[in-house]
Motif scaffolding. Structure first.
Motif, mmCIF file in Angstrom:
data_model
loop_
_atom_site.group_PDB
_atom_site.id
_atom_site.type_symbol
_atom_site.label_atom_id
_atom_site.label_comp_id
_atom_site.label_asym_id
_atom_site.label_seq_id
_atom_site.Cartn_x
_atom_site.Cartn_y
_atom_site.Cartn_z
ATOM 1 N N UNK B 37 0.866 -1.179 0.000
ATOM 2 C CA UNK B 37 0.000 0.000 0.000
ATOM 3 C C UNK B 37 0.898 1.223 0.000
ATOM 4 N N UNK B 38 0.880 1.993 -1.066
ATOM 5 C CA UNK B 38 1.727 3.171 -1.132
ATOM 6 C C UNK B 38 3.072 2.903 -1.784
ATOM 7 N N UNK B 39 3.231 1.713 -2.385
ATOM 8 C CA UNK B 39 4.501 1.415 -3.052
ATOM 9 C C UNK B 39 4.699 2.345 -4.245
ATOM 10 N N UNK B 40 5.971 2.621 -4.542
ATOM 11 C CA UNK B 40 6.245 3.573 -5.622
ATOM 12 C C UNK B 40 6.123 2.945 -7.000
ATOM 13 N N UNK B 50 -2.811 -0.107 -6.604
ATOM 14 C CA UNK B 50 -2.711 -0.111 -8.070
ATOM 15 C C UNK B 50 -3.939 0.538 -8.693
ATOM 16 N N UNK B 51 -5.110 0.231 -8.105
ATOM 17 C CA UNK B 51 -6.348 0.790 -8.664
ATOM 18 C C UNK B 51 -6.444 2.291 -8.382
ATOM 19 N N UNK B 52 -6.043 2.683 -7.164
ATOM 20 C CA UNK B 52 -6.157 4.085 -6.774
ATOM 21 C C UNK B 52 -5.127 4.958 -7.469
ATOM 22 N N UNK B 53 -3.878 4.524 -7.399
ATOM 23 C CA UNK B 53 -2.774 5.398 -7.737
ATOM 24 C C UNK B 53 -2.263 5.193 -9.151
ATOM 25 N N UNK B 54 -2.409 3.971 -9.674
ATOM 26 C CA UNK B 54 -1.858 3.701 -11.003
ATOM 27 C C UNK B 54 -2.943 3.495 -12.062
ATOM 28 N N UNK B 55 -4.186 3.715 -11.661
ATOM 29 C CA UNK B 55 -5.277 3.669 -12.629
ATOM 30 C C UNK B 55 -5.532 2.292 -13.206
ATOM 31 N N UNK B 56 -5.199 1.246 -12.457
ATOM 32 C CA UNK B 56 -5.478 -0.087 -12.971
ATOM 33 C C UNK B 56 -6.908 -0.465 -12.585
ATOM 34 N N UNK B 57 -7.810 -0.034 -13.452
ATOM 35 C CA UNK B 57 -9.246 -0.126 -13.139
ATOM 36 C C UNK B 57 -9.706 -1.570 -12.974
ATOM 37 N N UNK B 58 -8.956 -2.522 -13.569
ATOM 38 C CA UNK B 58 -9.461 -3.895 -13.558
ATOM 39 C C UNK B 58 -9.411 -4.548 -12.177
ATOM 40 N N UNK B 59 -8.846 -3.826 -11.180
ATOM 41 C CA UNK B 59 -8.838 -4.394 -9.838
ATOM 42 C C UNK B 59 -10.050 -3.958 -9.017
ATOM 43 N N UNK B 60 -10.827 -2.982 -9.509
ATOM 44 C CA UNK B 60 -11.976 -2.510 -8.730
ATOM 45 C C UNK B 60 -12.961 -3.610 -8.400
ATOM 46 N N UNK B 61 -13.303 -4.538 -9.340
ATOM 47 C CA UNK B 61 -14.243 -5.605 -8.973
ATOM 48 C C UNK B 61 -13.732 -6.456 -7.804
#
Lengths: 340, 733
Positions: B37-40, B50-61
């Protein structure tokens, strides 16, 4: 945990980051481990590039290249019989490269390079011939064979072994050689008559010469250097190169398409074609094949490609998989299915 | 309440998705990289980050499923509602993990239609790692908990969880790779279309031909394999039964030695047996030379072909049959035999009418295991087959030989699977539906009846010559490690050992392992030691679930468990790299793929020996424990497990030993970093360096003997409430 995985990640991330250290090379090697290791170590000493070595037979390596096609893990594939290299090139698994050292090579090595449009280059050659157990021949009071036609002598009935061409590249080269020397129909006629003298078609290419060494069969159709190696190991094995002429196998090298360490692979390619590298590794591994670089002298006891009658082997035609399938199907139909 | 509800597993799922790095880490996971959580770096981040910060939307489900599961995981509300919530959230979580893993790979979208729908993706992802694995397990258990809450699996969370884990393991590590390789059947070949190529491969004279019945030509490989496997299984089961009877039911003085002897062939790489047989029975072998000089007989090359392969396979697989049978023969309760003698039945009649039928599940299991081992055996046919081909060698050469036809290999592998399936069905019909219970909780049950004289003599007559032959083959074979050139120059030497296991002291006094074999030896021991307990635990769990629980799809699960066993190693090897070279599960080149291969290749023996032993245990034993309000897990641990000690030993020993001796499967899976002993040995053999290979083998044999002793010591033997008559059973191993 997994270094391979780490490599991939590192490579993808590394696009923006500076290149690290001297680099790595994933060497896929299809010669024996005794030969692969000196080559890998020699390259490491020369360049400081770390070599990760993976050794498998050519067939297994081709299977692995296919399985890894979408995510290649190897950089360069060195050694092993040429046909799988050619097949890999046909399937787009390897890529072309031109080293300035190509001109230093023997004609057969250059020919393979030209025929495959630069995808595969010959690094050593092995001559096809006969191996025989001298003790067994003396005990049975049989002469040693020196020509292909000798094999049809009635007294050799049940004494000859040749590998099954469906599984062994060596045996396929026997068929291809005979077809090129005699023409296709006479060659199959010869194989049909030979069939009666053969006691078994083992599945592996080196099985017949092992059987000869241990006195399980008197004669085999094998690579001459294999026979010489059994003799060097202390077995009563003699060898002959057929008087009518014979074919040969080219041990080859290809750069894998999508290689992650392309620069290192090209550097290896260039280095391994040098006379010094070839001589050092083959001497350390006690190999008797003819090396591709013209400046490498012939090892003692090795068959001489220059004096033996070597046919002009057509790699482009007989290495292609359609031709191979056709010849193998014909062998199955006209020879393999016959009773003995 | 923490363990009583599903909250614990919700926490695991949360840990996997919110905190830990989801993907596999390049340098392994260390304490400092655990916080995702918070990795660079996107690859080192947890799904939430990843979903929050890197825009990897596929993890939201995945994250949504986690939030959805929370109310179900807390111990509030009715079981019915919680169950429904958990089922929905658990399956939604699993599905979204699987879907995102398959949809997005190292080059963005994996499928063109996804790219057409969503447009090009400027991102990629690698295989799942620690976080992904924990997330998957968490959601899986939440789902099974939900099912249990809804009343499935008798409402028992432990059983539901066990079944869920087993099914997931089988699907991921067996069904998926096998399907991947079988899908290769539908590849076109040259100018032939898919259908034509498939027909040409399927109706091949080389598979189905019957020419050998009428002439001297070769039959198709199907018939060769079937005849070979049937005769090997029958002979090996018979021999194994003789050994098991001698060891457990007679006062034969060298019983313990016999026990060791029969284990010997299992711990030897197969080509050693083949080469030893050649030295004895080959054309230039001892027997032939004797016959020639004494009687002027030319015995010729009879060892090559069916005869030799059969002989070598019986050598190789008798110990397997023996291992499966010994637990069963030991476990037969003497009470029924005593009852039979009390009713004045003769010993022979008791044996025939009571003992033998009670051994039937063991015999049938041993037969099935050997049959399938023989189907998949590669080493013996390749050394001794000559022109005689079987399915396993054909498959190997279809993949790696001059033809290089994956489709043909897949067809042959399919045929092999069908044969295995048929054997499995026949076995179930033979022993199905009868009771073989003889271990009950009813205390002391008397002495095992000694064997009838006739049976004893027969067992001696069959087993002892075989034991003698085994010793001879081994002496001949292992001598190769101690002489200069095996089969040629018999001057004794230790140079082979020196090359393999040399030790040097450097100038500074540090120990240098300069021998060529050390690296592969340590890797092999480490991986085998990791794989063996996993195999044993999974195998016995599966055995317990299969023989004690009734649920939908049980038979399918049982067959799926046997599946990897029936597929030859080469096919599994290729299937594994085809399957695991790409995300979502990218483990090629790691130790994990080797361990997975060992575990799932050897699971069937653990399962079979567990099932055989379990079918002897009266169900009232566990029921008594459950009646006393022990949980299912506790009754398994305190009642069933101690009675299963022989099966545990079998599973552990077999898994450990096979992990150290498997060749064909691992040859594709080893990497420079993880080289296995057998691959090292095979490379020596290919190179004709038998001395070093055999020296290494004998070191392995000593090592495995020690390991087997250690396992026996640690697990201990099961203590049955039976009197031990010193004269009869004294000094049982």
């Amino acid at each position: 945990m997994p270094r391979v995985m780490g490599l991939i990640v590192a490579v993808f991330i590394g696009w923006s980051a500076p290149v690290w250290a001297q680099g790595n090379l994933n060497l896929y090697c299809s010669a024996t481990i005794e030969w692969c290791q000196p080559i890998a170590r020699g390259f490491e000493r020369e360049t400081g590039i770390r070599v990760t070595l993976s050794q498998k037979s050519t067939g297994e390596m081709l299977a692995q290249l296919r399985a890894e096609a979408r995510n290649p893990r190897g950089d360069v594939w060195w050694g092993g019989t040429g046909d799988p290299h050619v097949a890999a090139g046909e399937e787009g698994l390897t890529q072309a490269y031109e080293s300035p050292r190509i001109a230093e090579l023997h004609e057969w090595a250059q020919a393979q390079w030209r025929q495959t449009e630069g995808r595969t280059v010959g690094v050593y050659a092995s001559v096809l011939g006969f191996g025989f157990n001298t003790e067994l021949l003396t005990r049975k009071n049989l002469p040693a064979p020196s020509c292909w036609v000798d094999l049809l002598r009635p007294e050799y009935r049940g004494e000859i072994q040749m590998a099954n061409p469906n599984s062994s590249g060596t045996a396929y080269i026997v068929i291809a050689t005979l077809v090129q020397m005699m023409g296709e129909d006479p060659a199959f006629d010869f194989l049909r008559r030979l069939h009666g003298s053969i006691n078994a078609y083992p599945r592996s290419g080196t099985a017949p010469i092992t059987a000869v060494a241990r006195g399980e069969t008197a004669l085999s159709i094998s690579f001459v250097h294999n026979a010489a190696e059994e003799r060097a190991a202390g077995f009563p094995v003699g060898h002959a190169v057929p008087c009518e002429g014979t074919g040969y196998e080219i041990g080859s090298m290809s750069i894998i398409k999508g290689a992650r360490n392309l620069a290192a692979a090209q550097r290896f390619y260039h280095w391994v074609l040098s006379a010094e590298a070839q001589l050092a590794a083959s001497q350390e591994a006690k190999k008797l094949q003819t090396m591709a670089n013209r400046r490498v002298p012939l090892t003692d006891g090795a068959p001489n490609m220059a004096t033996a009658r070597i046919i002009d082997y057509d790699n482009a035609r007989f290495g292609a998989s359609a031709e191979r399938r056709r010849l193998l199907a014909r062998w199955d139909r006209e020879v393999g299915a016959l009773p003995r | 309440m923490f363990f009583g509800s599903s909250f614990f597993f919700w926490m695991i799922a949360a840990l996997g998705t919110l905190i830990l790095p989801w993907h596999m880490q390049q340098d392994g996971v260390s304490l400092s990289t655990l916080m995702g959580l918070g990795a660079e770096d996107a690859e080192a981040a947890s799904t939430l980050w990843q979903a929050l910060h890197f825009g990897r939307f596929w993890f939201w489900p995945v994250i949504a499923a986690l939030a959805l599961a929370l109310p179900g995981a807390l111990p509030f509300g009715s079981a019915c509602t919680r169950g429904r919530v958990l089922i929905i959230a658990g399956s939604f979580g699993l599905l979204s993990i699987i879907a995102q893993g398959f949809a997005i790979g190292i080059q963005g979208w994996n499928y063109p239609f996804l790219e057409a729908v969503f447009g090009e993706l400027q991102d990629r992802q690698f295989g799942i790692g620690l976080g992904g694995a924990l997330g998957f397990i968490g959601f899986l258990v939440l789902l099974t908990d939900g099912l249990a809450l809804r009343g499935y699996f008798k409402g028992d969370r432990f059983i539901a969880g066990a079944v869920g884990v087993l099914i997931a393991c089988i699907v991921i590590f067996t069904a998926w790779p096998v399907t991947t390789i079988l899908a290769q059947i539908f590849t076109s070949q040259g100018d032939l279309g898919v259908a034509d190529a498939m027909a040409a491969r399927l109706f091949d004279r080389k598979i189905w031909g019957l020419a050998c019945v009428t002439s001297t030509a070769n039959c198709g490989v199907f018939w060769n394999t079937l005849v070979l496997a049937t005769s090997t299984a029958t002979a090996a089961t018979l021999l194994g039964l003789c050994f098991a009877l001698i060891v457990t039911r007679t006062s034969f003085p060298a019983r313990r030695a016999l026990r060791l002897l029969t284990v010997l062939p299992i711990i030897t790489p197969p080509f050693v047996i083949g080469l030893g047989l050649i030295l004895i029975f080959g054309r230039s072998g001892v027997v032939n030379q004797l016959a020639d000089s004494l009687f002027g007989l030319q015995l010729g090359r009879w060892i090559y072909g069916f005869n030799g392969v059969w002989l070598a396979q019986v050598f190789s697989f008798t110990p397997t049959a023996f291992l499966v049978l010994i637990g069963v023969v030991e476990g037969i309760s003497p009470a029924m035999e005593e009852a039979s003698s009390t009713l004045r039945a003769s010993r022979m009649r008791t044996f025939r009418a009571v003992s033998l039928p009670l051994m039937l599940p063991g015999i049938a299991n041993a037969w099935l295991v050997v049959f399938i081992e023989s189907l998949a055996d590669f080493g013996n046919p390749i050394v001794l087959g000559g022109s005689f081909g079987v399915l396993s060698t054909e498959i190997f050469f279809a993949v790696v030989g001059a033809q290089q036809d994956f489709g043909r290999a897949a067809v042959l592998a399919g045929i092999m699977l069908v044969i295995a399936l048929c054997a499995f069905i026949i076995q179930r019909v033979v022993i199905g539906g009868r009771s073989y219970v003889s271990l009950t909780g009813k205390g002391d049950v008397g002495l095992p009846t000694p064997l009838p004289t006739l049976v004893r003599r027969m067992a001696y007559a069959i087993a002892l010559p075989w034991a003698f032959l085994t010793i001879t083959v081994y002496t001949m074979a292992l001598a190769g490690g101690f002489v200069r050139v095996w089969g040629r120059d018999w001057t004794p030497t230790l140079s082979h050992f020196k090359r393999a296991f040399a030790l040097e002291w450097s100038a500074s006094g540090a120990l240098i392992l300069s021998g060529g074999a050390w690296h592969s030896l340590f890797t092999t021991i480490k991986l085998a030691a990791i794989a063996a307990p996993i195999t044993a635990v999974l195998g016995l769990l599966a055995a317990w679930v299969l023989s004690r629980q009734r649920f939908f799809g049980r038979t399918a699960l049982e067959f799926a468990l046997m599946l990897t066993f029936a597929v030859p190693g080469t096919v599994i090897g290729v299937a594994y790299i085809l399957t695991y070279n790409l995300p979502p599960l990218e483990i090629t080149g790691t130790a994990m793929i080797l361990i997975a291969c060992f575990v799932f290749r050897n699971l069937p023996v653990g399962v079979r020996s567990g099932v055989a032993a379990m079918s002897q245990l009266d169900k009232s034993l566990d029921e008594a424990a459950v009646t006393l309000r022990a949980s299912t897990f506790r009754s398994l641990r305190t009642v069933v497990l101690p009675l299963l000690k022989p099966a545990i030993v079998t599973a552990l020993v077999y898994a450990f030993v096979r992990a150290m001796t498997t060749v064909s499967a691992v040859i594709f899976l080893v990497s420079a970093q993880y080289e296995m002993a057998t691959v090292f040995i095979i490379n020596r053999v290919i190179n004709g360096d038998y001395g070093l290979a055999i020296a290494y083998c004998s070191a392995l044999i000593v090592l495995m003997m020690a390991a087997i002793g250690l396992i026996n010591l640690l697990v201990g033997s099961r203590r049955l409430g039976r009197r031990q008559a010193a004269a009869l059973i004294g000094g049982r191993a």
